[in-house]
Design a protein around this motif. Structure first.
Motif, PDB file in Angstrom:
ATOM      1  N   MET A   1       2.810  16.552  26.978  1.00  0.00           N
ATOM      2  CA  MET A   1       1.560  16.188  27.264  1.00  0.00           C
ATOM      3  C   MET A   1       1.613  14.538  27.436  1.00  0.00           C
ATOM      4  O   MET A   1       2.447  13.879  27.315  1.00  0.00           O
ATOM      5  CB  MET A   1       1.009  16.160  25.430  1.00  0.00           C
ATOM      6  CG  MET A   1       0.835  17.453  25.102  1.00  0.00           C
ATOM      7  SD  MET A   1      -0.125  17.470  23.555  1.00  0.00           S
ATOM      8  CE  MET A   1      -1.853  17.440  24.218  1.00  0.00           C
ATOM      9  N   LEU A   2       0.579  14.115  28.337  1.00  0.00           N
ATOM     10  CA  LEU A   2       0.549  12.762  28.460  1.00  0.00           C
ATOM     11  C   LEU A   2      -0.564  12.061  27.690  1.00  0.00           C
ATOM     12  O   LEU A   2      -1.609  12.424  27.314  1.00  0.00           O
ATOM     13  CB  LEU A   2      -0.385  12.608  29.980  1.00  0.00           C
ATOM     14  CG  LEU A   2      -0.574  11.204  30.514  1.00  0.00           C
ATOM     15  CD1 LEU A   2       0.662  10.448  30.614  1.00  0.00           C
ATOM     16  CD2 LEU A   2      -1.338  11.447  31.814  1.00  0.00           C
ATOM     17  N   LEU A   3      -0.096  11.102  26.813  1.00  0.00           N
ATOM     18  CA  LEU A   3      -1.055  10.214  26.049  1.00  0.00           C
ATOM     19  C   LEU A   3      -1.935   9.442  26.720  1.00  0.00           C
ATOM     20  O   LEU A   3      -1.558   8.573  27.785  1.00  0.00           O
ATOM     21  CB  LEU A   3      -0.100   9.374  25.234  1.00  0.00           C
ATOM     22  CG  LEU A   3      -0.687   8.429  24.252  1.00  0.00           C
ATOM     23  CD1 LEU A   3      -1.667   9.360  23.080  1.00  0.00           C
ATOM     24  CD2 LEU A   3      -0.032   7.624  23.450  1.00  0.00           C
ATOM     25  N   LEU A   4      -3.146   9.619  26.770  1.00  0.00           N
ATOM     26  CA  LEU A   4      -4.312   9.104  27.342  1.00  0.00           C
ATOM     27  C   LEU A   4      -4.867   7.746  26.731  1.00  0.00           C
ATOM     28  O   LEU A   4      -5.382   6.883  27.432  1.00  0.00           O
ATOM     29  CB  LEU A   4      -5.593  10.216  27.747  1.00  0.00           C
ATOM     30  CG  LEU A   4      -5.179  11.452  28.012  1.00  0.00           C
ATOM     31  CD1 LEU A   4      -6.449  12.379  28.304  1.00  0.00           C
ATOM     32  CD2 LEU A   4      -4.772  10.991  29.472  1.00  0.00           C
ATOM     33  N   ASP A   5      -5.051   7.719  25.359  1.00  0.00           N
ATOM     34  CA  ASP A   5      -5.493   6.649  24.625  1.00  0.00           C
ATOM     35  C   ASP A   5      -5.273   6.797  23.319  1.00  0.00           C
ATOM     36  O   ASP A   5      -4.857   7.745  22.687  1.00  0.00           O
ATOM     37  CB  ASP A   5      -7.059   6.633  24.784  1.00  0.00           C
ATOM     38  CG  ASP A   5      -7.794   7.791  24.198  1.00  0.00           C
ATOM     39  OD1 ASP A   5      -7.727   7.751  23.055  1.00  0.00           O
ATOM     40  OD2 ASP A   5      -8.349   8.547  24.900  1.00  0.00           O
ATOM     41  N   SER A   6      -5.125   5.540  22.542  1.00  0.00           N
ATOM     42  CA  SER A   6      -4.589   5.701  21.234  1.00  0.00           C
ATOM     43  C   SER A   6      -5.077   4.410  20.339  1.00  0.00           C
ATOM     44  O   SER A   6      -5.204   3.462  21.069  1.00  0.00           O
ATOM     45  CB  SER A   6      -3.126   5.998  20.908  1.00  0.00           C
ATOM     46  OG  SER A   6      -2.413   4.723  21.473  1.00  0.00           O
ATOM     47  N   THR A   7      -5.545   4.574  19.160  1.00  0.00           N
ATOM     48  CA  THR A   7      -5.750   3.399  18.539  1.00  0.00           C
ATOM     49  C   THR A   7      -4.332   3.121  17.509  1.00  0.00           C
ATOM     50  O   THR A   7      -4.621   1.842  17.095  1.00  0.00           O
ATOM     51  CB  THR A   7      -6.746   3.686  17.329  1.00  0.00           C
ATOM     52  OG1 THR A   7      -6.498   4.889  16.651  1.00  0.00           O
ATOM     53  CG2 THR A   7      -8.037   4.192  18.244  1.00  0.00           C
ATOM     54  N   ARG A   8      -3.394   3.627  17.420  1.00  0.00           N
ATOM     55  CA  ARG A   8      -2.095   3.422  16.618  1.00  0.00           C
ATOM     56  C   ARG A   8      -1.106   4.024  17.907  1.00  0.00           C
ATOM     57  O   ARG A   8      -1.185   4.912  18.585  1.00  0.00           O
ATOM     58  CB  ARG A   8      -2.168   3.918  15.417  1.00  0.00           C
ATOM     59  CG  ARG A   8      -3.377   3.632  14.659  1.00  0.00           C
ATOM     60  CD  ARG A   8      -3.230   4.179  13.510  1.00  0.00           C
ATOM     61  NE  ARG A   8      -4.387   4.282  12.314  1.00  0.00           N
ATOM     62  CZ  ARG A   8      -4.473   4.767  11.219  1.00  0.00           C
ATOM     63  NH1 ARG A   8      -3.400   5.375  10.516  1.00  0.00           N
ATOM     64  NH2 ARG A   8      -5.665   4.462  10.569  1.00  0.00           N
ATOM     65  N   GLU A   9       0.150   3.441  17.261  1.00  0.00           N
ATOM     66  CA  GLU A   9       1.420   3.828  17.985  1.00  0.00           C
ATOM     67  C   GLU A   9       1.465   5.405  17.420  1.00  0.00           C
ATOM     68  O   GLU A   9       1.463   5.744  16.237  1.00  0.00           O
ATOM     69  CB  GLU A   9       2.515   3.188  17.725  1.00  0.00           C
ATOM     70  CG  GLU A   9       2.385   1.733  18.515  1.00  0.00           C
ATOM     71  CD  GLU A   9       3.853   0.977  18.175  1.00  0.00           C
ATOM     72  OE1 GLU A   9       4.240   1.060  17.109  1.00  0.00           O
ATOM     73  OE2 GLU A   9       4.132   0.251  19.092  1.00  0.00           O
ATOM     74  N   ILE A  10       1.906   6.411  18.522  1.00  0.00           N
ATOM     75  CA  ILE A  10       1.988   7.669  18.189  1.00  0.00           C
ATOM     76  C   ILE A  10       3.714   7.967  17.677  1.00  0.00           C
ATOM     77  O   ILE A  10       4.491   7.276  18.533  1.00  0.00           O
ATOM     78  CB  ILE A  10       1.775   8.735  19.426  1.00  0.00           C
ATOM     79  CG1 ILE A  10       0.288   8.482  19.878  1.00  0.00           C
ATOM     80  CG2 ILE A  10       1.899  10.039  18.884  1.00  0.00           C
ATOM     81  CD1 ILE A  10      -0.608   8.406  18.870  1.00  0.00           C
ATOM     82  N   ARG A  11       3.836   8.731  16.606  1.00  0.00           N
ATOM     83  CA  ARG A  11       5.043   8.873  16.359  1.00  0.00           C
ATOM     84  C   ARG A  11       5.332  10.193  15.993  1.00  0.00           C
ATOM     85  O   ARG A  11       4.590  11.385  16.073  1.00  0.00           O
ATOM     86  CB  ARG A  11       5.376   7.985  14.866  1.00  0.00           C
ATOM     87  CG  ARG A  11       4.623   8.562  13.509  1.00  0.00           C
ATOM     88  CD  ARG A  11       4.362   7.595  12.589  1.00  0.00           C
ATOM     89  NE  ARG A  11       3.802   8.329  11.504  1.00  0.00           N
ATOM     90  CZ  ARG A  11       3.542   7.477  10.381  1.00  0.00           C
ATOM     91  NH1 ARG A  11       3.680   6.233  10.365  1.00  0.00           N
ATOM     92  NH2 ARG A  11       2.825   8.178   9.421  1.00  0.00           N
TER      93      ARG A  11
END
Length: 373
Positions: free
Chosen positions: A233-243
């Motif tokens: 998957m491609l990370l499009l946006d986030s409010t926190r770092e994904i883990r």
């Protein structure tokens, strides 16, 4: 311009007469009120109705009012006493996008961009991030995520969520928890440090009792690039770092209703209480969000309005007993104290989010919910 007349008491319809019995005008109501930008329907109604949560029932009883929510800045509300108290709405220049809301929904989205309460099994069985591009510990926008258990097609978008709280009832059979129940607290909210690892109080009682659900917070969105196990998957946006361990769920495009119709609960669920807060630690006030221990299973829906009462304290009776030794002697429990109103705006199976519409004192966990009379 069509003139809309809203009659509050006596006269036109049988249903109106029924509603009016419970929706008396305040004795000190103004002769007129001009709707201002920033008002809400609840705030306006509270100025002239003794029970502001009845406003949509009154206005819906009049067929000439097409939509009780479409009240606009600049509209003049005139109160008169011709054949009983009545309210006339004089519309001015208007655009539907400027209509006054029932509740300040824009204020909620600042700290409730998208929270959901789900069954713990549904969360634990959801697809999850197993790794990140270049074996990094945290993911940032534009990087690849590797997800296990994902079903779908390339190009599909998903929400990335992280469990934030676990809501559980206290164990009625445990002596320590039984004491807490006796003092009005019948559930708890455990923080989640990592998926399925809850903080523990010093006495170790988290994790016991009935499972009310898991609160998850949407922290980003991603798009499927390649299917498989794991999928890419491609990370499009986030409010926190994904883990690693973050869960993948379908996107909810409309988490909130466009309109809310305040109404009393059809029946009062047993032991309905305030059990947590969305933007506070120990207490909440007007225009803050609280979590309630009732949901769709209890017949609660969006717009359901409760009164909140603080459980009365148990104190020593210094007159009836020896005031020099308060460890013994007669004790008395004081009456519950009225706190304010709360309106449900998002409902799940066993819990709901509610907005404190007005309050005389801080709302605490354990506050008892009653019908808004």
């Amino acid at each position: 311009m069509i003139r809309k007349t809203i009659v509050l008491l006596a006269g036109m319809l049988v249903t109106l007469t029924v509603y009016a019995a419970g929706a008396q005008l305040r004795a000190n109501h103004p002769d007129s009120y001009t709707v201002r930008r920033g008002d809400t329907l609840w705030d306006i109604s509270a100025k002239f109705l003794a029970k502001p949560w009845l406003w949509p029932e009154i206005w819906q009883a009049n067929p000439q009012v097409r939509n009780p929510h479409l009240i606009y800045p600049g509209d003049v509300l005139n109160l008169s006493f011709i054949n009983g108290p009545s309210l006339r709405l004089e519309p001015g220049v208007r655009r539907e996008s400027e209509a006054v809301p029932a509740i300040p929904l824009s204020q909620l989205k600042m700290f409730l961009k998208d929270m959901r309460v789900m069954d713990s099994n549904a969360v634990s069985s959801a697809p999850y991030v197993v790794g990140l591009e270049e074996n990094r510990l945290r993911g940032a926008v534009g990087q690849n995520l590797y997800v296990r258990g994902l079903q779908g097609e390339p190009g599909q978008r998903w929400a990335i969520v992280r469990p934030s709280h676990v809501f559980r009832g206290f164990d009625q059979n445990d002596p320590a928890d039984a004491d807490l129940v006796a003092h009005g607290l019948d559930s708890n909210a455990a923080m989640v440090n990592a998926p399925w690892r809850e903080d523990s109080r010093n006495d170790g009682h988290y994790g016991k009792g009935d499972d009310l659900g898991v609160e998850v917070t949407v922290i980003g969105t991603a798009e499927t690039l390649r299917t498989g196990d794991p999928a890419t998957m491609l990370l499009l946006d986030s409010t926190r770092e994904i883990r690693s361990g973050d869960r993948i769920l379908p996107i909810d495009d409309s988490p909130y209703d466009a309109y809310y119709y305040p109404h009393a609960p059809k029946s009062l669920p047993a032991d309905a209480k305030v059990i947590g807060f969305a933007d506070a630690l120990r207490a909440a006030g007007s225009r803050q969000v609280v979590l309630l221990s009732v949901g769709a299973r209890d017949g609660v829906d969006n717009g359901t309005t409760f009164s909140i009462f603080e459980p009365g304290e148990t104190i020593h009776d210094d007159v009836a007993s020896n005031s020099a030794n308060r460890s013994v002697g007669e004790r008395v429990t004081l009456p519950d104290e009225y706190v304010g109103h709360v309106m449900v705006f998002r409902t799940f199976d066993r819990v709901s989010y509610g907005l404190v519409m007005d309050s005389l004192r801080p709302v605490h966990a354990g506050g008892r919910l009653t019908k808004p009379e």
